[in-house]
Every structure is written in C-alpha cells, then in structure tokens.
Design a protein around this motif. Structure first.
Motif, PDB file in Angstrom:
ATOM      1  N   ALA A 130       0.827  -1.216   0.000  1.00 34.80           N
ATOM      2  CA  ALA A 130       0.000   0.000   0.000  1.00 34.80           C
ATOM      3  C   ALA A 130       0.859   1.262   0.000  1.00 34.80           C
ATOM      4  CB  ALA A 130      -0.946  -0.004   1.205  1.00 34.80           C
ATOM      5  N   LEU A 131       1.951   1.256   0.760  1.00 38.15           N
ATOM      6  CA  LEU A 131       2.841   2.417   0.774  1.00 38.15           C
ATOM      7  C   LEU A 131       3.476   2.633  -0.594  1.00 38.15           C
ATOM      8  CD1 LEU A 131       4.504   1.883   4.261  1.00 38.15           C
ATOM      9  CD2 LEU A 131       2.983   3.779   3.614  1.00 38.15           C
ATOM     10  N   CYS A 132       3.954   1.554  -1.219  1.00 33.53           N
ATOM     11  CA  CYS A 132       4.525   1.671  -2.567  1.00 33.53           C
ATOM     12  C   CYS A 132       3.472   2.138  -3.560  1.00 33.53           C
ATOM     13  CB  CYS A 132       5.131   0.334  -2.998  1.00 33.53           C
ATOM     14  SG  CYS A 132       6.677  -0.100  -2.169  1.00 33.53           S
ATOM     15  N   LEU A 133       2.259   1.650  -3.415  1.00 38.96           N
ATOM     16  CA  LEU A 133       1.160   2.050  -4.298  1.00 38.96           C
ATOM     17  C   LEU A 133       0.892   3.552  -4.173  1.00 38.96           C
ATOM     18  CD1 LEU A 133      -0.686   0.344  -6.193  1.00 38.96           C
ATOM     19  CD2 LEU A 133      -2.357   0.356  -4.351  1.00 38.96           C
ATOM     20  N   ASN A 134       0.890   4.062  -2.950  1.00 39.72           N
ATOM     21  CA  ASN A 134       0.677   5.499  -2.744  1.00 39.72           C
ATOM     22  C   ASN A 134       1.781   6.327  -3.388  1.00 39.72           C
ATOM     23  OD1 ASN A 134      -1.717   5.180  -1.349  1.00 39.72           O
ATOM     24  ND2 ASN A 134      -0.732   5.181   0.657  1.00 39.72           N
ATOM     25  N   ILE A 135       3.006   5.852  -3.285  1.00 34.17           N
ATOM     26  CA  ILE A 135       4.133   6.567  -3.903  1.00 34.17           C
ATOM     27  C   ILE A 135       3.972   6.562  -5.419  1.00 34.17           C
ATOM     28  CG2 ILE A 135       6.633   6.535  -4.267  1.00 34.17           C
ATOM     29  CD1 ILE A 135       6.799   5.348  -1.363  1.00 34.17           C
ATOM     30  N   ALA A 136       3.599   5.427  -5.986  1.00 32.80           N
ATOM     31  CA  ALA A 136       3.393   5.345  -7.434  1.00 32.80           C
ATOM     32  C   ALA A 136       2.314   6.337  -7.877  1.00 32.80           C
ATOM     33  CB  ALA A 136       3.008   3.924  -7.834  1.00 32.80           C
ATOM     34  N   LYS A 137       1.227   6.415  -7.129  1.00 32.22           N
ATOM     35  CA  LYS A 137       0.156   7.373  -7.450  1.00 32.22           C
ATOM     36  C   LYS A 137       0.673   8.798  -7.394  1.00 32.22           C
ATOM     37  CE  LYS A 137      -3.785   4.693  -5.769  1.00 32.22           C
ATOM     38  NZ  LYS A 137      -4.824   4.596  -4.738  1.00 32.22           N
ATOM     39  N   GLU A 138       1.418   9.120  -6.323  1.00 34.55           N
ATOM     40  CA  GLU A 138       1.973  10.459  -6.173  1.00 34.55           C
ATOM     41  C   GLU A 138       2.907  10.814  -7.322  1.00 34.55           C
ATOM     42  OE1 GLU A 138       3.803  10.511  -2.307  1.00 34.55           O
ATOM     43  OE2 GLU A 138       1.859  10.464  -1.276  1.00 34.55           O
ATOM     44  N   GLN A 139       3.576   9.822  -7.884  1.00 34.97           N
ATOM     45  CA  GLN A 139       4.500  10.063  -8.992  1.00 34.97           C
ATOM     46  C   GLN A 139       3.802  10.048 -10.341  1.00 34.97           C
ATOM     47  OE1 GLN A 139       7.791   7.321  -8.580  1.00 34.97           O
ATOM     48  NE2 GLN A 139       8.539   8.341  -6.739  1.00 34.97           N
ATOM     49  N   GLY A 140       2.486   9.853 -10.348  1.00 32.93           N
ATOM     50  CA  GLY A 140       1.714   9.926 -11.583  1.00 32.93           C
ATOM     51  C   GLY A 140       1.596   8.630 -12.358  1.00 32.93           C
ATOM     52  N   ALA A 141       1.986   7.524 -11.785  1.00 33.57           N
ATOM     53  CA  ALA A 141       1.857   6.236 -12.468  1.00 33.57           C
ATOM     54  C   ALA A 141       0.392   5.798 -12.472  1.00 33.57           C
ATOM     55  CB  ALA A 141       2.720   5.183 -11.788  1.00 33.57           C
ATOM     56  N   ALA A 142       0.058   4.924 -13.405  1.00 31.42           N
ATOM     57  CA  ALA A 142      -1.305   4.400 -13.501  1.00 31.42           C
ATOM     58  C   ALA A 142      -1.465   3.090 -12.752  1.00 31.42           C
ATOM     59  CB  ALA A 142      -1.686   4.204 -14.969  1.00 31.42           C
ATOM     60  N   GLY A 143      -0.352   2.559 -12.216  1.00 31.31           N
ATOM     61  CA  GLY A 143      -0.436   1.312 -11.482  1.00 31.31           C
ATOM     62  C   GLY A 143       0.893   0.599 -11.426  1.00 31.31           C
ATOM     63  N   PHE A 144       0.814  -0.676 -11.035  1.00 32.09           N
ATOM     64  CA  PHE A 144       1.977  -1.526 -10.885  1.00 32.09           C
ATOM     65  C   PHE A 144       2.034  -2.588 -11.963  1.00 32.09           C
ATOM     66  CE2 PHE A 144       2.342  -1.281  -5.966  1.00 32.09           C
ATOM     67  CZ  PHE A 144       3.254  -0.249  -6.068  1.00 32.09           C
ATOM     68  N   TYR A 145       3.254  -2.969 -12.287  1.00 33.26           N
ATOM     69  CA  TYR A 145       3.525  -4.173 -13.056  1.00 33.26           C
ATOM     70  C   TYR A 145       4.290  -5.087 -12.103  1.00 33.26           C
ATOM     71  CZ  TYR A 145       4.864  -7.385 -16.704  1.00 33.26           C
ATOM     72  OH  TYR A 145       5.008  -8.516 -17.469  1.00 33.26           O
ATOM     73  N   ILE A 146       3.839  -6.332 -11.979  1.00 35.83           N
ATOM     74  CA  ILE A 146       4.430  -7.266 -11.028  1.00 35.83           C
ATOM     75  C   ILE A 146       4.808  -8.555 -11.742  1.00 35.83           C
ATOM     76  CG2 ILE A 146       4.037  -8.561  -8.891  1.00 35.83           C
ATOM     77  CD1 ILE A 146       1.611  -6.412  -8.566  1.00 35.83           C
ATOM     78  N   SER A 147       6.053  -8.952 -11.604  1.00 35.27           N
ATOM     79  CA  SER A 147       6.532 -10.245 -12.083  1.00 35.27           C
ATOM     80  C   SER A 147       6.714 -11.091 -10.833  1.00 35.27           C
ATOM     81  CB  SER A 147       7.853 -10.059 -12.834  1.00 35.27           C
ATOM     82  OG  SER A 147       8.374 -11.287 -13.250  1.00 35.27           O
ATOM     83  N   ALA A 148       5.744 -11.977 -10.572  1.00 36.42           N
ATOM     84  CA  ALA A 148       5.679 -12.686  -9.295  1.00 36.42           C
ATOM     85  C   ALA A 148       6.119 -14.135  -9.415  1.00 36.42           C
ATOM     86  CB  ALA A 148       4.253 -12.645  -8.751  1.00 36.42           C
TER      87      ALA A 148
END
Length: 187
Positions: A130-148
């Motif tokens: 959630a913290l990383c997600l908030n940072i991504a939003k603040e930086q203007g990203a549209a979301g995450f890409y995850i290679s799991a």
C-alpha cells in the motif's frame, strides 16, 4: 531521508522506513523459508494451477549475485526501497522502480516484496504494498507491473491486492523471469 506518507507511524514494535543505498544488499537477510505445494502457470491464455512441492530454505543459488546489481540500479534511478525493521533487524522489504516499464510505460514495476518467514501473517506485505502504491500514485503512475514467483501464496496475495494476471507480459521482464506470473494492478 525522504518522507513517505504513512511512514510516520510504526506498527507496534516494527518501524517502516526508506532504506539507504548501503542497506540495499541487506534484503538478502530476509528469511525466505517456505513450503510450496501449488504453483500457477499460463495455459490456453488463462491462469491455471498444478501441485508442485518445494521446501524452500533460502534464496536460490546465485540469486543475490544476479539481482543485487539490478536492485542497486533501481535505487540509483530513483527506486523506492521501504524496509520494515524489528529493533535493528530488517524483516520485510518492498521496492518500487521509479522508471516506466518498457511495454507498459504508464506502470511502475514492483520488483521486490518479501517478508521474513517468522513475520508473515502480520500484514507487513500489505502495508509495504500500500505504501509503494501510494508513492506510485503520487509520482503519476497508472499502477503496478508485477513479475511474481509462481507460487499460489504469492500470486494469490497480489490478486487480493488488485493485481490481474496478464497473458501479454512485458518482453524484457518476461525474458528475465519466464516462469513468473506477470500481473498488472491499475488504480
């Protein structure tokens, strides 16, 4: 040190803060021990599972040597490294790459999210995510890409967070991890 919204509070006796560059190699201290009984794979364009048993005790041989330069490069290009500490011991890490993903330039990669074995089940992974997600939003990203990693536990975690498996993985990340399950989480 950069302030990150949500980092002002600790979680009981656990403190979450940004890692400094010299601490990046400490991510390999995370105890990766896990029993795996099911893995996911893509077949006919959809996610499927099959039983596979692994008694994982440590990081795969050569993985720290392969991925440390990648993580340092991520850090040097503005990547965010959030560490959860119990006293002075690193017990969980979440990493967000600040650079656009090649085939999905509106997304940012979440290349590393691990919680030490004895600390799982305490919502540390969800908090770091959630913290990383908030940072991504603040930086203007549209979301995450995850290679799991393809384990059921890992993929199910990302899907509970909002990740959706994609049958069209980023070519560069797929070449690096062809057995991974690639997911996209758009806000």
């Amino acid at each position: 040190m950069h302030k990150v919204r949500g980092l002002e509070n600790t979680m009981g006796d656990i403190t979450i803060r940004r890692l400094e560059r010299h601490e990046v190699e400490n991510v390999w201290q995370i105890e990766r021990r896990e029993i795996v009984e099911d893995v996911y794979y893509f077949a006919d364009g959809k996610l499927q599972s099959r039983p596979e048993f692994y008694d994982t005790r440590d990081w795969p041989e050569g993985e720290p040597e392969l991925y440390t330069p990648i993580l340092l490069d991520c850090f040097d290009h503005g990547g965010v490294f959030l560490g959860a500490f119990h006293q002075d011991k690193l017990i969980a890490v979440g990493v967000m790459d600040a650079r656009p993903v090649q085939d999905y330039p509106d997304l940012r990669q979440l290349p590393f999210l691990h919680v030490s074995h004895d600390w799982r089940g305490q919502k540390l992974a969800s908090k770091l995510y959630a913290l990383c997600l908030n940072i991504a939003k603040e930086q203007g990203a549209a979301g995450f890409y995850i290679s799991a990693t393809s384990t059921r536990r890992t993929v199910d975690f990302y899907m509970r967070q909002g990740g959706v498996p994609t049958a069209k993985p980023d070519r560069t990340l797929y070449e690096l991890e062809p057995d991974d399950i690639h997911l996209i989480h758009r806000f």
